[in-house]
Motif scaffolding. Structure first.
Motif, short mmCIF file in Angstrom:
data_model
loop_
_atom_site.label_atom_id
_atom_site.label_comp_id
_atom_site.label_asym_id
_atom_site.label_seq_id
_atom_site.Cartn_x
_atom_site.Cartn_y
_atom_site.Cartn_z
N ASP A 208 0.81 -1.21 0.00
CA ASP A 208 0.00 0.00 0.00
C ASP A 208 0.85 1.27 0.00
N ALA A 209 2.11 1.16 0.44
CA ALA A 209 2.94 2.35 0.63
C ALA A 209 3.80 2.71 -0.58
N VAL A 210 4.05 1.74 -1.48
CA VAL A 210 4.94 1.99 -2.61
C VAL A 210 4.26 1.62 -3.93
N ARG A 211 4.83 2.12 -5.01
CA ARG A 211 4.28 1.82 -6.34
C ARG A 211 5.01 0.69 -7.04
N VAL A 212 6.25 0.43 -6.64
CA VAL A 212 7.04 -0.64 -7.29
C VAL A 212 6.57 -2.00 -6.78
N PRO A 213 6.86 -3.07 -7.52
CA PRO A 213 6.44 -4.41 -7.08
C PRO A 213 7.11 -4.80 -5.76
N VAL A 214 6.40 -5.59 -4.99
CA VAL A 214 6.87 -6.04 -3.68
C VAL A 214 7.07 -7.55 -3.71
N ILE A 215 8.19 -7.98 -3.16
CA ILE A 215 8.54 -9.39 -3.07
C ILE A 215 8.46 -9.80 -1.60
N ALA A 216 7.65 -10.80 -1.29
CA ALA A 216 7.46 -11.22 0.10
C ALA A 216 8.55 -12.20 0.51
N ALA A 217 9.09 -12.01 1.72
CA ALA A 217 10.13 -12.90 2.24
C ALA A 217 9.92 -13.10 3.73
N GLY A 218 10.14 -14.34 4.17
CA GLY A 218 10.05 -14.64 5.59
C GLY A 218 8.97 -15.65 5.92
N GLY A 219 9.37 -16.87 6.27
CA GLY A 219 8.41 -17.89 6.67
C GLY A 219 7.67 -18.54 5.53
N ILE A 220 8.12 -18.37 4.29
CA ILE A 220 7.45 -18.95 3.13
C ILE A 220 8.24 -20.18 2.69
N ALA A 221 7.61 -21.34 2.80
CA ALA A 221 8.33 -22.58 2.49
C ALA A 221 7.49 -23.58 1.72
N ASP A 222 6.25 -23.24 1.40
CA ASP A 222 5.43 -24.15 0.60
C ASP A 222 4.46 -23.34 -0.25
N GLY A 223 3.65 -24.06 -1.05
CA GLY A 223 2.73 -23.38 -1.95
C GLY A 223 1.71 -22.52 -1.23
N ARG A 224 1.31 -22.93 -0.04
CA ARG A 224 0.35 -22.13 0.72
C ARG A 224 0.93 -20.75 1.05
N GLY A 225 2.19 -20.72 1.44
CA GLY A 225 2.81 -19.44 1.76
C GLY A 225 2.93 -18.53 0.55
#
Length: 359
Positions: A208-225
């Motif tokens: 919500d704060a930026v216009r550029v694409p955001v990449i999520a990191a942290g605690g993601i280890a399977d398809g659900r994440g």
């Protein structure tokens, strides 16, 4: 189809999965395997000399023409503090005595080098498609030279304030690193580790704060994440710990054994190994002197005094004095080749996203 393809289109990759650049945990083999599977392979350079970087990148280019990310630290060189370092040595002296080591002997210097003129010249020579940074960004004149090569620029943000700053400084994409992530916090505009935000909360706020694409990191280890990250507004994910289970990872046997214990081992943020907060599996030295030790020397100097203890204990299979970097979702990871992992994660996530869109 992926609901947001901006990162894939920007970076020229087939799958919105970025292999986290984990210093000391993966080199050309891991980067090539992920790249060939359609994700973005990453080469961590914080522990490499310029010659080693040139060699590793040369191997990568011989084996794949796919886009590659090279990653650098941007920390300020530590200011020597003899009194603090002597206090740290005294804190560790009982362990030296346990192994029959001289507590006053010289210790190795850290080789974690920040991005500088020499590395910048190498980027201009090698011309990787993506250059990412940790702990902020390099000096503007160096960053301008990197941008001039045509590389896409990414860096990690642990707060909305950091994300806004990175966008203003010209980042093409921002990695929103939640508190669950393994390894070093990318924090650079705050030192308040106690206020670090989790991925589930951080990602939508950064989106919500930026216009550029955001990449999520942290605690993601399977398809659900991965699917959850897209539902929160992310355009891609960066995954680290899951890749430590692959044969291409270059971690030590005790580290693999600790990871295999999965949810049976707790993690914590600690500064005892380097002087900066990083998440790892709790072991003896973390329990005894940390996990956050006020007298640990400034990053990256804390690790020097621990090196002799690791050298003395690791050959016997001990993990007591080594950094066991891991995120909070190691228990979700499964051992398999890196290419298979990349494709399996994408297939799982896409199936969930398609199922959700059809409801």
């Amino acid at each position: 189809m992926w609901p947001d393809q901006r990162v894939m289109q920007m970076l020229g990759i087939d799958l919105p999965i970025i292999q986290a650049p984990m210093a000391g945990a993966g080199l050309s083999d891991l980067a090539v395997a992920v790249a060939e599977a359609g994700g973005l392979g990453s080469l961590p350079c914080a522990l490499l000399t310029p010659d080693q970087l040139r060699t590793q990148f040369g191997v990568i280019r011989q084996r794949t023409a796919r886009p590659i990310n090279v990653n650098f630290f941007c920390h300020r060189p530590a200011t020597p503090d003899a009194a603090r370092e002597a206090k740290w040595r005294r804190r560790l002296e009982p362990y030296y005595q346990e192994f029959g080591l001289d507590p006053n002997a010289p210790v190795p210097a850290s080789n974690r080098a920040p991005f500088d003129e020499e590395f910048c010249a190498l980027v201009e020579e090698l011309r990787p498609e993506v250059v990412s940074f940790h702990f902020g960004l390099p000096k503007q004149r160096l960053l301008n030279r990197v941008v001039a090569t045509g590389a896409k620029i990414m860096s990690s943000a642990t707060t909305v304030d950091e994300a806004r700053w990175l966008e203003a400084e010209g980042c093409h994409a921002i990695i929103a690193q939640g508190a669950e992530a393994g390894g070093h916090r990318g924090m650079f505009r705050t030192e308040e580790i106690a206020t670090q935000v989790g991925t589930l909360s951080l990602v939508p706020q950064v989106v919500d704060a930026v216009r550029v694409p955001v990449i999520a990191a942290g605690g993601i280890a399977d398809g659900r994440g991965i699917a959850a990250a897209f539902m929160l507004g992310a355009s891609a994910v960066q995954i680290g710990t899951a890749y430590l289970f692959t044969p291409e990872a270059t971690i030590a046997v005790p580290h693999r054994r600790a990871l295999a214990a999965g949810s049976g081992r707790e993690t914590a943020l600690t500064n005892v190994f380097t002087g900066r907060p990083a998440r790892g599996i709790v072991n003896r030295i973390m329990r005894d002197v940390g996990p956050i030790a006020a007298d640990a020397p400034q990053f990256p100097l804390a690790g020097g005094a621990l090196a002799p203890l690791r050298s003395a204990s690791e050959p016997g299979g001990s993990e007591d004095f080594m950094s066991l970097w891991s995120g909070q979702s190691a228990g979700l990871s499964r051992a398999m080749p890196a290419g298979d992992l990349t494709r399996n994660l994408a297939d799982q996530a896409l199936a969930l996203l398609v199922r959700g869109s059809n409801r």
